[in-house]
Design a protein around this motif. Structure first.
Motif, PDB file in Angstrom:
ATOM      1  N   HIS A  25       0.854  -1.184   0.000  1.00  0.00           N
ATOM      2  CA  HIS A  25       0.000   0.000   0.000  1.00  0.00           C
ATOM      3  C   HIS A  25       0.894   1.240   0.000  1.00  0.00           C
ATOM      4  O   HIS A  25       1.126   1.860   1.031  1.00  0.00           O
ATOM      5  CB  HIS A  25      -0.926   0.005   1.224  1.00  0.00           C
ATOM      6  N   GLY A  26       1.450   1.553  -1.176  1.00  0.00           N
ATOM      7  CA  GLY A  26       2.390   2.657  -1.281  1.00  0.00           C
ATOM      8  C   GLY A  26       1.821   3.978  -0.814  1.00  0.00           C
ATOM      9  O   GLY A  26       2.469   4.712  -0.055  1.00  0.00           O
ATOM     10  N   ALA A  27       0.593   4.291  -1.242  1.00  0.00           N
ATOM     11  CA  ALA A  27      -0.010   5.572  -0.875  1.00  0.00           C
ATOM     12  C   ALA A  27      -0.240   5.663   0.632  1.00  0.00           C
ATOM     13  O   ALA A  27      -0.008   6.713   1.244  1.00  0.00           O
ATOM     14  CB  ALA A  27      -1.323   5.766  -1.628  1.00  0.00           C
ATOM     15  N   LEU A  28      -0.695   4.562   1.234  1.00  0.00           N
ATOM     16  CA  LEU A  28      -0.940   4.544   2.668  1.00  0.00           C
ATOM     17  C   LEU A  28       0.371   4.664   3.433  1.00  0.00           C
ATOM     18  O   LEU A  28       0.474   5.423   4.411  1.00  0.00           O
ATOM     19  CB  LEU A  28      -1.670   3.260   3.072  1.00  0.00           C
ATOM     20  N   ALA A  29       1.395   3.932   3.002  1.00  0.00           N
ATOM     21  CA  ALA A  29       2.697   4.006   3.662  1.00  0.00           C
ATOM     22  C   ALA A  29       3.262   5.422   3.578  1.00  0.00           C
ATOM     23  O   ALA A  29       3.805   5.947   4.555  1.00  0.00           O
ATOM     24  CB  ALA A  29       3.664   3.010   3.030  1.00  0.00           C
ATOM     25  N   ASP A  30       3.120   6.045   2.419  1.00  0.00           N
ATOM     26  CA  ASP A  30       3.596   7.427   2.258  1.00  0.00           C
ATOM     27  C   ASP A  30       2.860   8.369   3.196  1.00  0.00           C
ATOM     28  O   ASP A  30       3.452   9.278   3.784  1.00  0.00           O
ATOM     29  CB  ASP A  30       3.405   7.890   0.811  1.00  0.00           C
ATOM     30  N   ALA A  31       1.554   8.152   3.344  1.00  0.00           N
ATOM     31  CA  ALA A  31       0.760   9.011   4.218  1.00  0.00           C
ATOM     32  C   ALA A  31       1.196   8.875   5.674  1.00  0.00           C
ATOM     33  O   ALA A  31       1.250   9.861   6.417  1.00  0.00           O
ATOM     34  CB  ALA A  31      -0.728   8.673   4.073  1.00  0.00           C
ATOM     35  N   VAL A  32       1.522   7.645   6.078  1.00  0.00           N
ATOM     36  CA  VAL A  32       1.983   7.413   7.446  1.00  0.00           C
ATOM     37  C   VAL A  32       3.329   8.094   7.671  1.00  0.00           C
ATOM     38  O   VAL A  32       3.551   8.746   8.702  1.00  0.00           O
ATOM     39  CB  VAL A  32       2.083   5.900   7.730  1.00  0.00           C
ATOM     40  N   VAL A  33       4.233   7.953   6.707  1.00  0.00           N
ATOM     41  CA  VAL A  33       5.547   8.612   6.824  1.00  0.00           C
ATOM     42  C   VAL A  33       5.377  10.117   6.953  1.00  0.00           C
ATOM     43  O   VAL A  33       5.986  10.761   7.816  1.00  0.00           O
ATOM     44  CB  VAL A  33       6.424   8.274   5.593  1.00  0.00           C
ATOM     45  N   ASP A  34       4.529  10.701   6.107  1.00  0.00           N
ATOM     46  CA  ASP A  34       4.313  12.148   6.155  1.00  0.00           C
ATOM     47  C   ASP A  34       3.763  12.588   7.504  1.00  0.00           C
ATOM     48  O   ASP A  34       4.119  13.646   8.030  1.00  0.00           O
ATOM     49  CB  ASP A  34       3.345  12.576   5.042  1.00  0.00           C
ATOM     50  N   ALA A  35       2.881  11.755   8.072  1.00  0.00           N
ATOM     51  CA  ALA A  35       2.271  12.109   9.354  1.00  0.00           C
ATOM     52  C   ALA A  35       3.282  12.048  10.499  1.00  0.00           C
ATOM     53  O   ALA A  35       3.154  12.781  11.486  1.00  0.00           O
ATOM     54  CB  ALA A  35       1.098  11.172   9.649  1.00  0.00           C
ATOM     55  N   LEU A  36       4.290  11.195  10.368  1.00  0.00           N
ATOM     56  CA  LEU A  36       5.253  11.002  11.451  1.00  0.00           C
ATOM     57  C   LEU A  36       6.444  11.960  11.375  1.00  0.00           C
ATOM     58  O   LEU A  36       7.139  12.162  12.364  1.00  0.00           O
ATOM     59  CB  LEU A  36       5.782   9.556  11.425  1.00  0.00           C
ATOM     60  N   LEU A  37       6.667  12.543  10.214  1.00  0.00           N
ATOM     61  CA  LEU A  37       7.854  13.373  10.042  1.00  0.00           C
ATOM     62  C   LEU A  37       7.768  14.682  10.810  1.00  0.00           C
ATOM     63  O   LEU A  37       6.707  15.292  10.921  1.00  0.00           O
ATOM     64  CB  LEU A  37       8.056  13.700   8.550  1.00  0.00           C
ATOM     65  N   ASN A  38       8.923  15.104  11.312  1.00  0.00           N
ATOM     66  CA  ASN A  38       9.060  16.428  11.898  1.00  0.00           C
ATOM     67  C   ASN A  38       9.639  17.343  10.823  1.00  0.00           C
ATOM     68  O   ASN A  38      10.805  17.223  10.447  1.00  0.00           O
ATOM     69  CB  ASN A  38       9.993  16.390  13.112  1.00  0.00           C
ATOM     70  N   ARG A  39       8.847  18.261  10.304  1.00  0.00           N
ATOM     71  CA  ARG A  39       9.290  19.104   9.189  1.00  0.00           C
ATOM     72  C   ARG A  39       9.828  20.454   9.655  1.00  0.00           C
ATOM     73  O   ARG A  39       9.924  21.386   8.869  1.00  0.00           O
ATOM     74  CB  ARG A  39       8.127  19.329   8.209  1.00  0.00           C
ATOM     75  N   GLU A  40      10.166  20.580  10.909  1.00  0.00           N
ATOM     76  CA  GLU A  40      10.670  21.852  11.422  1.00  0.00           C
ATOM     77  C   GLU A  40      11.915  22.292  10.650  1.00  0.00           C
ATOM     78  O   GLU A  40      12.917  21.584  10.598  1.00  0.00           O
ATOM     79  CB  GLU A  40      11.007  21.716  12.912  1.00  0.00           C
ATOM     80  N   THR A  41      11.850  23.448  10.050  1.00  0.00           N
ATOM     81  CA  THR A  41      12.967  23.979   9.280  1.00  0.00           C
ATOM     82  C   THR A  41      12.768  25.463   9.089  1.00  0.00           C
ATOM     83  O   THR A  41      11.684  26.001   9.342  1.00  0.00           O
ATOM     84  CB  THR A  41      13.079  23.270   7.910  1.00  0.00           C
ATOM     85  N   SER A  42      13.818  26.130   8.654  1.00  0.00           N
ATOM     86  CA  SER A  42      13.718  27.563   8.365  1.00  0.00           C
ATOM     87  C   SER A  42      14.909  27.961   7.512  1.00  0.00           C
ATOM     88  O   SER A  42      15.905  27.232   7.418  1.00  0.00           O
ATOM     89  CB  SER A  42      13.690  28.390   9.655  1.00  0.00           C
ATOM     90  N   PHE A  43      14.803  29.105   6.877  1.00  0.00           N
ATOM     91  CA  PHE A  43      15.922  29.610   6.102  1.00  0.00           C
ATOM     92  C   PHE A  43      17.069  30.003   7.032  1.00  0.00           C
ATOM     93  O   PHE A  43      16.844  30.532   8.117  1.00  0.00           O
ATOM     94  CB  PHE A  43      15.494  30.824   5.271  1.00  0.00           C
ATOM     95  N   PHE A  44      18.291  29.728   6.588  1.00  0.00           N
ATOM     96  CA  PHE A  44      19.505  30.114   7.305  1.00  0.00           C
ATOM     97  C   PHE A  44      19.458  29.707   8.779  1.00  0.00           C
ATOM     98  O   PHE A  44      19.874  30.452   9.658  1.00  0.00           O
ATOM     99  CB  PHE A  44      19.752  31.623   7.156  1.00  0.00           C
ATOM    100  N   ARG A  45      18.963  28.507   9.006  1.00  0.00           N
ATOM    101  CA  ARG A  45      18.949  27.969  10.363  1.00  0.00           C
ATOM    102  C   ARG A  45      20.387  27.769  10.818  1.00  0.00           C
ATOM    103  O   ARG A  45      21.165  27.066  10.160  1.00  0.00           O
ATOM    104  CB  ARG A  45      18.185  26.644  10.392  1.00  0.00           C
ATOM    105  N   ASP A  46      20.763  28.377  11.950  1.00  0.00           N
ATOM    106  CA  ASP A  46      22.149  28.374  12.414  1.00  0.00           C
ATOM    107  C   ASP A  46      23.053  28.936  11.317  1.00  0.00           C
ATOM    108  O   ASP A  46      23.916  28.245  10.750  1.00  0.00           O
ATOM    109  CB  ASP A  46      22.601  26.962  12.798  1.00  0.00           C
ATOM    110  N   THR A  47      22.870  30.220  11.024  1.00  0.00           N
ATOM    111  CA  THR A  47      23.577  30.860   9.915  1.00  0.00           C
ATOM    112  C   THR A  47      25.081  30.662   9.990  1.00  0.00           C
ATOM    113  O   THR A  47      25.737  30.384   8.974  1.00  0.00           O
ATOM    114  CB  THR A  47      23.265  32.369   9.887  1.00  0.00           C
ATOM    115  N   GLY A  48      25.651  30.799  11.193  1.00  0.00           N
ATOM    116  CA  GLY A  48      27.088  30.648  11.343  1.00  0.00           C
ATOM    117  C   GLY A  48      27.582  29.284  10.901  1.00  0.00           C
ATOM    118  O   GLY A  48      28.678  29.150  10.337  1.00  0.00           O
ATOM    119  N   VAL A  49      26.768  28.255  11.131  1.00  0.00           N
ATOM    120  CA  VAL A  49      27.145  26.896  10.733  1.00  0.00           C
ATOM    121  C   VAL A  49      27.150  26.778   9.211  1.00  0.00           C
ATOM    122  O   VAL A  49      28.064  26.188   8.619  1.00  0.00           O
ATOM    123  CB  VAL A  49      26.173  25.869  11.354  1.00  0.00           C
TER     124      VAL A  49
END
Length: 247
Positions: A25-49
């Motif tokens: 069930h590719g579509a279902l598996a993809d949906a589960v992965v999307d639901a579990l992912l932490n998508r926290e991100t931003s531009f220039f996160r830790d700019t110095g790094v």
């Protein structure tokens, strides 16, 4: 996860598990992965790094004149990290004469990658870490959204990749960024991911992890880089093992 159950006509978590294990069930598996992912991100996160990544690239270019460097942003989410890198390297090309590297960005989620490729960001997303000057230089407003300009978008290639199941991408990379990804993996899965990363990084290349992550006690494939604090090198790991073995 309740949304996944509802959208797929399932009542309980047991029903979900049954569907996932009984057939493909590719579509279902993809949906589960999307639901579990932490998508926290931003531009220039830790700019110095990120600026240190450019410095590390400059050191490699000095060691290998004329070689076009390759950079892999693993777990790129909706694309802010690789687009930030592309902006920094475009600016460094003008200011410091650096060659523009090949930037490949990957994520396990097809839906997230689709958003990254589209390069469309809300006002909230565009304001998180992106200075006004860069926003004006590299993005165009389209209604309530901001869209990556074509000249920046073509600097990043997006591909789907699973760190714990897929082989490393074809070819070696000079710098691999895998920030705030391995932290969520159990030990066995993290070990497989490190093997994939080691396979991908050149012997004299660099690995960058998140601020709360380390290779120490996790793998002997990488060791802290003396020249760039926060970066890890396979070469340094080999030197460390040789030093310990000679005692």
């Amino acid at each position: 996860m309740k949304t996944v159950l509802r959208e797929h006509g399932l009542q309980t978590a047991d029903d979900l598990i049954t569907q996932l294990t009984s057939a493909s069930h590719g579509a279902l598996a993809d949906a589960v992965v999307d639901a579990l992912l932490n998508r926290e991100t931003s531009f220039f996160r830790d700019t110095g790094v990120l600026e240190m990544v450019v410095d590390a690239a400059a050191s490699l270019q000095a060691e290998h004149p004329g070689r076009r460097l390759r950079i892999w942003s693993a777990g790129c989410s909706t694309g802010q990290e690789p687009y930030s890198l592309a902006m920094l390297f475009e600016e460094a090309a003008v200011a410091r004469g650096l060659l523009m590297p090949e930037i490949i960005a990957t994520d396990v989620s097809a839906a997230t990658l689709a958003r990254a490729r589209a390069g469309r960001f809300t006002q909230f997303e565009i304001q998180r870490g992106l200075p006004v000057r860069r926003m004006v230089n590299w993005f165009e407003q389209d209604g309530e959204e901001w869209v990556v300009r074509a000249e920046l978008a073509r600097r990043v290639q997006f591909r789907r990749h699973n760190l714990t199941q897929d082989r490393a991408l074809v070819g070696k990379f000079d710098i691999v960024l895998c920030r705030n990804v391995l932290f969520y993996f159990p030990p066995a899965m993290r070990s497989r991911a490190y093997s994939t990363l080691r396979e991908a990084v050149r012997d004299d290349g660099f690995l960058l992890l998140g601020a709360g992550e380390t290779v120490i006690g996790q793998t002997d494939s990488f060791a802290p880089c003396p020249a760039f604090r926060g970066l890890y090198r396979a070469e340094a790991a080999a030197e460390l093992r040789a030093a310990v073995g000679s005692r």
